[in-house]
Motif scaffolding. Structure first.
Motif, PDB file in Angstrom:
ATOM      1  N   CYS A  70      36.002  30.856  40.041  1.00 19.42           N
ATOM      2  CA  CYS A  70      35.903  31.582  41.418  1.00 19.42           C
ATOM      3  C   CYS A  70      35.794  33.066  40.998  1.00 19.42           C
ATOM      4  O   CYS A  70      37.113  33.371  40.400  1.00 19.42           O
ATOM      5  CB  CYS A  70      36.529  31.173  42.282  1.00 19.42           C
ATOM      6  SG  CYS A  70      36.781  32.330  43.813  1.00 19.42           S
TER       7      CYS A  70
ATOM      8  N   CYS B   2      39.251  34.788  42.566  1.00 18.57           N
ATOM      9  CA  CYS B   2      40.345  34.185  42.281  1.00 18.57           C
ATOM     10  C   CYS B   2      40.734  34.807  40.700  1.00 18.57           C
ATOM     11  O   CYS B   2      41.926  35.035  40.394  1.00 18.57           O
ATOM     12  CB  CYS B   2      40.271  32.728  42.331  1.00 18.57           C
ATOM     13  SG  CYS B   2      40.615  31.876  44.115  1.00 18.57           S
TER      14      CYS B   2
ATOM     15  N   CYS C 211      40.387  30.248  47.709  1.00 17.67           N
ATOM     16  CA  CYS C 211      40.199  31.256  48.636  1.00 17.67           C
ATOM     17  C   CYS C 211      38.784  30.687  49.292  1.00 17.67           C
ATOM     18  O   CYS C 211      38.331  29.682  48.764  1.00 17.67           O
ATOM     19  CB  CYS C 211      39.861  32.670  47.978  1.00 17.67           C
ATOM     20  SG  CYS C 211      38.408  32.798  46.730  1.00 17.67           S
TER      21      CYS C 211
ATOM     22  N   ARG D  75      36.005  31.925  48.801  1.00 15.62           N
ATOM     23  CA  ARG D  75      34.812  31.891  47.757  1.00 15.62           C
ATOM     24  C   ARG D  75      34.878  30.743  46.932  1.00 15.62           C
ATOM     25  O   ARG D  75      34.040  29.854  46.275  1.00 15.62           O
ATOM     26  CB  ARG D  75      34.565  33.241  47.024  1.00 15.62           C
ATOM     27  CG  ARG D  75      33.224  33.323  46.220  1.00 15.62           C
ATOM     28  CD  ARG D  75      33.299  34.519  45.629  1.00 15.62           C
ATOM     29  NE  ARG D  75      33.070  35.717  46.559  1.00 15.62           N
ATOM     30  CZ  ARG D  75      31.829  35.935  47.030  1.00 15.62           C
ATOM     31  NH1 ARG D  75      30.613  35.163  46.902  1.00 15.62           N
ATOM     32  NH2 ARG D  75      31.779  37.053  47.963  1.00 15.62           N
ATOM     33  N   CYS D  76      36.171  29.963  46.745  1.00 15.97           N
ATOM     34  CA  CYS D  76      36.310  28.781  45.961  1.00 15.97           C
ATOM     35  C   CYS D  76      35.423  27.473  46.811  1.00 15.97           C
ATOM     36  O   CYS D  76      35.092  26.592  46.190  1.00 15.97           O
ATOM     37  CB  CYS D  76      37.846  28.424  45.924  1.00 15.97           C
ATOM     38  SG  CYS D  76      38.653  29.292  44.742  1.00 15.97           S
TER      39      CYS D  76
HETATM   40 ZN   LIG Z   1      38.484  31.563  44.890  1.00 20.21          ZN
END
Ligand SMILES: [Zn+2]
Lengths: 269, 93
Positions: free
Chosen positions: A259, A262, A191, A193-194
């Motif tokens: 993350c 996730c 995602c 944020r990863c």
């Molecule tokens: Zn993520």
């Protein structure tokens, strides 16, 4: 001399006899030409008509992006964009006009998008920055979230809300002549944020020319339309396009095992 | 052996250089190469993208087309001659 109304206009002239049968013509189909694309048949176009998108910002990047979505027939566009229009915005913000300098940007963007969309298109704009609670609520009805804001925070807010709701997310960004594009799958793979576990310091007055912001905005719009239509997209691949060198690179993003977005995953419905 | 780093535009602006070739001992892994880059960031605006001699976790490291995080770099072997791209996510819109 008689007064007749022809197509809603009052004209003082003698009415000529019609030379064509008025019922022989099909109603015009504004989207006929785009439906020649192999992945965009009538059923896919109907899906686009019935779709709702949520986007953070409709400026230099999000403006051309949402303009293309409205023109392609997206049914409902919800956006957040705070602040008043500056004269120095006009070189890149295609939804704004010089008459609006000093006034809020959001109403101008609503009017422009409404004009470019179908009569049925719904455009809802908010003169505010999107907050996590706003994004969470809207993702209950939106089919797709889009990040086009000049802050990591707003992008991550939408990205987190989309993954939580099990909806797709498209992030498009630029700096100078460097551009990024990422299509995040509703539930699988990396995602946003990863990619951005911690937000680096950003430069508010980043260098921008409309030719670059509109290019990546429209690249993103194309992927958004494909997602809404149900066509394949490069999920989880970070597209990096440098317009100076014209180098185009596609990299599979690794999922970050730590993350929080996730790990939390999709909220059970 | 040596490897060559290339920085994307925003990162190059902060670091003050766009590419760099670094020398490594034969057994060194990606982790060692990144520490040399982190050292080069000191004294520049990119210094804020380092912590304890390591690169910030938001810098994406791409070795010959395969991406990894700086904290995974100790697992990545190098054979020399690799092109390594360092990519900082951007947020202009
Ligand atoms: Zn993520």
């Amino acid at each position: 001399m008689t007064t007749n109304t022809v197509h809603g206009r009052s004209q003082n002239r003698v009415l000529e006899p019609a030379t064509e049968h008025p019922f022989d013509h099909e109603p015009p189909d504004r989207h006929r030409r785009q439906k020649l694309l192999p992945w965009l048949d009538d059923a896919a176009q109907e899906r686009i008509y019935g779709s709702t998108v949520l986007i953070a910002r409709v400026g230099g990047l999000g403006g051309p992006l949402t303009q293309s979505l409205a023109m392609a027939g997206v049914g409902r566009i919800i956006f957040y964009h705070d602040g008043n229009l500056l004269d120095e915005d006009l070189h890149r913000m295609v939804l704004m006009s010089p008459d609006g300098v000093g006034r809020p940007r959001a109403p101008q963007a609503i009017e422009s998008l409404q004009r470019r969309g179908r009569p049925e298109t719904r455009v809802e704009g908010f003169d505010a920055r999107i907050r996590p609670q706003d994004a969470a609520r809207w993702m209950e009805v939106a089919d797709l979230a889009i990040g086009a804001a000049p802050t990591y925070e707003e992008r991550l807010t939408l990205g987190d809300a989309a993954r939580r709701a099990g909806k797709p997310f498209v992030d498009a960004a630029m700096y100078d002549d460097e551009t990024h594009l990422l299509c995040v799958h509703p539930s699988e793979g990396a995602c946003l944020r990863c990619l951005i576990p911690e937000s680096p310091k950003w430069r508010d007055d980043f260098p921008v020319v409309a030719a670059v912001s509109a290019t990546v905005g429209n690249m993103a719009a194309y992927q958004c339309l494909r997602i809404l239509a149900g066509a394949p997209v490069p999920w989880g691949r970070l597209i990096h396009f440098d317009l100076e060198s014209m180098d185009f690179r596609k990299t599979k993003l690794p999922q970050n095992r730590e993350c929080p977005t996730c790990i939390a995953g999709t909220e059970p419905i | 052996m040596e490897v060559r780093f290339s920085l994307t535009k925003r990162l190059a602006e902060l670091a003050g250089f766009q590419s760099e070739t670094v020398q490594l001992s034969p057994s060194e892994r990606l982790d060692g190469a990144l520490r040399q880059v982190a050292h080069r960031f000191q004294g520049t605006e990119a210094a804020e993208l380092t912590e304890n001699g390591r690169l910030h976790s938001s810098i994406l490291v791409v070795v010959d087309g395969t991406a990894c995080r700086p904290n995974q770099a100790a697992d990545v072997e190098l054979k020399g001659g690799e092109d390594i791209d360092l990519l900082l996510p951007i947020a202009g819109g």
